[in-house]
Design an enzyme around this catalytic site. Structure first.
Site, PDB file in Angstrom:
ATOM      1  N   GLY A  74      82.918  55.349 -12.086  1.00 23.96           N
ATOM      2  CA  GLY A  74      81.705  54.706 -11.584  1.00 23.96           C
ATOM      3  C   GLY A  74      81.164  55.343 -10.322  1.00 23.96           C
ATOM      4  O   GLY A  74      79.960  55.599 -10.209  1.00 23.96           O
ATOM      5  N   CYS A 222      89.073  47.486 -11.530  1.00 23.72           N
ATOM      6  CA  CYS A 222      87.675  47.284 -11.873  1.00 23.72           C
ATOM      7  C   CYS A 222      87.547  46.596 -13.231  1.00 23.72           C
ATOM      8  O   CYS A 222      86.710  45.739 -13.448  1.00 23.72           O
ATOM      9  CB  CYS A 222      87.003  48.644 -11.923  1.00 23.72           C
ATOM     10  SG  CYS A 222      85.296  48.636 -11.511  1.00 23.72           S
ATOM     11  N   CYS A 370      93.792  35.421   2.957  1.00 26.76           N
ATOM     12  CA  CYS A 370      93.205  36.745   3.227  1.00 26.76           C
ATOM     13  C   CYS A 370      91.869  36.806   2.499  1.00 26.76           C
ATOM     14  O   CYS A 370      91.211  35.779   2.336  1.00 26.76           O
ATOM     15  CB  CYS A 370      94.150  37.875   2.840  1.00 26.76           C
ATOM     16  SG  CYS A 370      94.428  38.029   1.067  1.00 26.76           S
TER      17      CYS A 370
END
Ligand SMILES: [Zn+2]
Length: 412
Positions: A74, A222, A370
């Site tokens: 990508g 991803c 987090c």
């Protein structure tokens, strides 16, 4: 040597023909500074050459430049396409993957007819079609501790388009060792980030921000997380822009600055990043001096995270309103805390936690938070091992909090 000194010799606008040498430390492979252009090339690049900041000399620098693209996916697609078209003379591509149908909504180096082909070969064909003057070097392998330094040796800078932590840490480390800039990009759903890691030019490296990788097996790729197809196009072209500026020695680079892009809001935000003098790679007393294969570590390690109790953000919200005492421990980095925080949270970045456990009450119930629940899981595991019995991980982190509890907390 002082970081300030390096910065002055690096990017501050010297435009002589030795500029490109300033990209790397003395001792690394010296690149040719310029390569003369043919008449055809002068016509091809005429819209570059017309720009005073580039000119013919700049274009000759681009031709002499050698950029290593990690990944032909990508981010690597737009980066390599634009670098090739812009006249960068040599582009190396590291990728061991084949083109898949689900790649095509964002990886524009590859077409439908390329499905099943090695990405390196598909990328080479497309890039040569764009610019036949380009030298494309293919590295159809994984970027690993055993080959990373050797591959990087013949390039001037890295454009990191990888989507896994093992490669990201490795590319960071070898770039620091070689004193070469690492143009970083990352994408997640609608959000992208880019910066330039270059301690030799005065900025931080990736480990200054995140000293250690997240726990094994807990990182969504991803493929799992999803990404808006156009987003890597935007971030990858910004990476290409930074690479061109570094080669040309013009403008203000993203060294020491992180640019964050929110496609849903169509907003850019900028954060200053600081070099950590205690960084394990680029700090004053480095502890990491050789490439490390986290991949092997990840595959061989047990999944420790299951041992940590989890709490969802809605349950956490109810618990916080119950009046019972608790500690909300945020283990992100200070720049992330500046960007988005939950009221009442205590900030102790993950890397500082081992030295700062005395700040926490062992009898308290502790909720560790987090960005998306990965670093906090590691922190929670650490605290439980260090004798804190009532520790839970906040599943989904502050990102889930923004989505499900309080939309006023910015997402990033
Ligand atoms: Zn560092």
């Amino acid at each position: 040597m002082g970081a300030g000194e390096e910065l002055e010799t690096g990017l501050s606008g010297r435009k002589d023909s030795s500029q490109i040498e300033n990209l790397s430390r003395p001792g690394s492979t010296p690149p040719a500074t310029t390569i003369a252009l043919s008449a055809e090339e002068q016509r091809r690049y005429s819209r570059h050459i017309l720009i005073p900041e580039i000119g013919r000399e700049g274009q000759e620098k681009l031709k002499a430049a050698r950029v290593l693209c990690l990944g032909a996916g990508g981010l690597g697609s737009p980066a390599a396409l634009y670098l090739a078209a812009a006249g960068v003379g040599t582009i190396g591509i590291v990728d061991d993957d084949q083109v898949a149908l689900s790649n095509l909504h964002r990886q524009l180096l590859h077409g439908t007819a390329d499905i099943g082909r090695p990405k390196t070969e598909s990328a080479r064909d497309r890039l040569r079609e764009i610019n036949p003057h380009l030298e494309v070097r293919l590295h159809a392998c994984r970027f690993e501790s055993g080959n990373a330094e050797e591959i990087l040796r013949d390039y001037d800078l890295i454009v990191d388009g990888t989507d896994n932590f093992a490669t990201r840490y490795l590319s960071n480390d070898v770039a620091v060792f070689a004193g070469k800039p690492n143009v970083y990009g990352s994408i997640f759903r609608f959000d992208g980030q880019t910066t330039v890691f270059a301690p030799h030019l005065g900025g931080p490296c990736y480990r200054c921000l995140f000293p250690e990788p997240p726990p094994p097996g807990s990182v969504p790729s991803c493929a799992e997380a999803g990404v808006l197809g156009v987003l890597p196009g935007i971030v990858g072209t910004m990476q290409a822009t930074e690479a061109l500026k570094l080669i040309l020695g013009i403008g203000d680079s993203l060294v020491g600055r992180l640019l964050h892009f929110d496609a849903l809001k169509m907003k850019f935000r900028e954060f200053n990043l600081r070099k950590d003098p205690d960084c394990p790679v680029c700090g004053e007393h480095p502890t990491i001096t050789r490439p490390i294969d986290y991949e092997m570590f990840c595959q061989g390690a047990p999944d420790l995270t299951r041992a940590v109790p989890q709490i969802g953000v809605r349950a956490l919200h109810e618990r916080m309103q119950s009046g019972q005492p608790y500690i909300l421990l945020d283990v992100r980095e200070p720049f992330e805390f500046e960007l988005a925080r939950i009221d009442g949270a205590n900030l102790i970045p993950l890397g500082e936690l081992p030295q700062r456990t005395s700040e926490l009450d062992r009898s308290s119930e502790i909720f560790v938070l987090c960005h998306s629940g990965m670093r906090s899981e590691r922190a929670a595991e650490f605290l439980r091992a260090a004798g804190f019995p009532r520790v839970s991980n906040v599943t989904g982190g502050i990102d889930a909090w923004s989505e499900e509890v309080d939309p006023n907390v910015p997402r990033y």
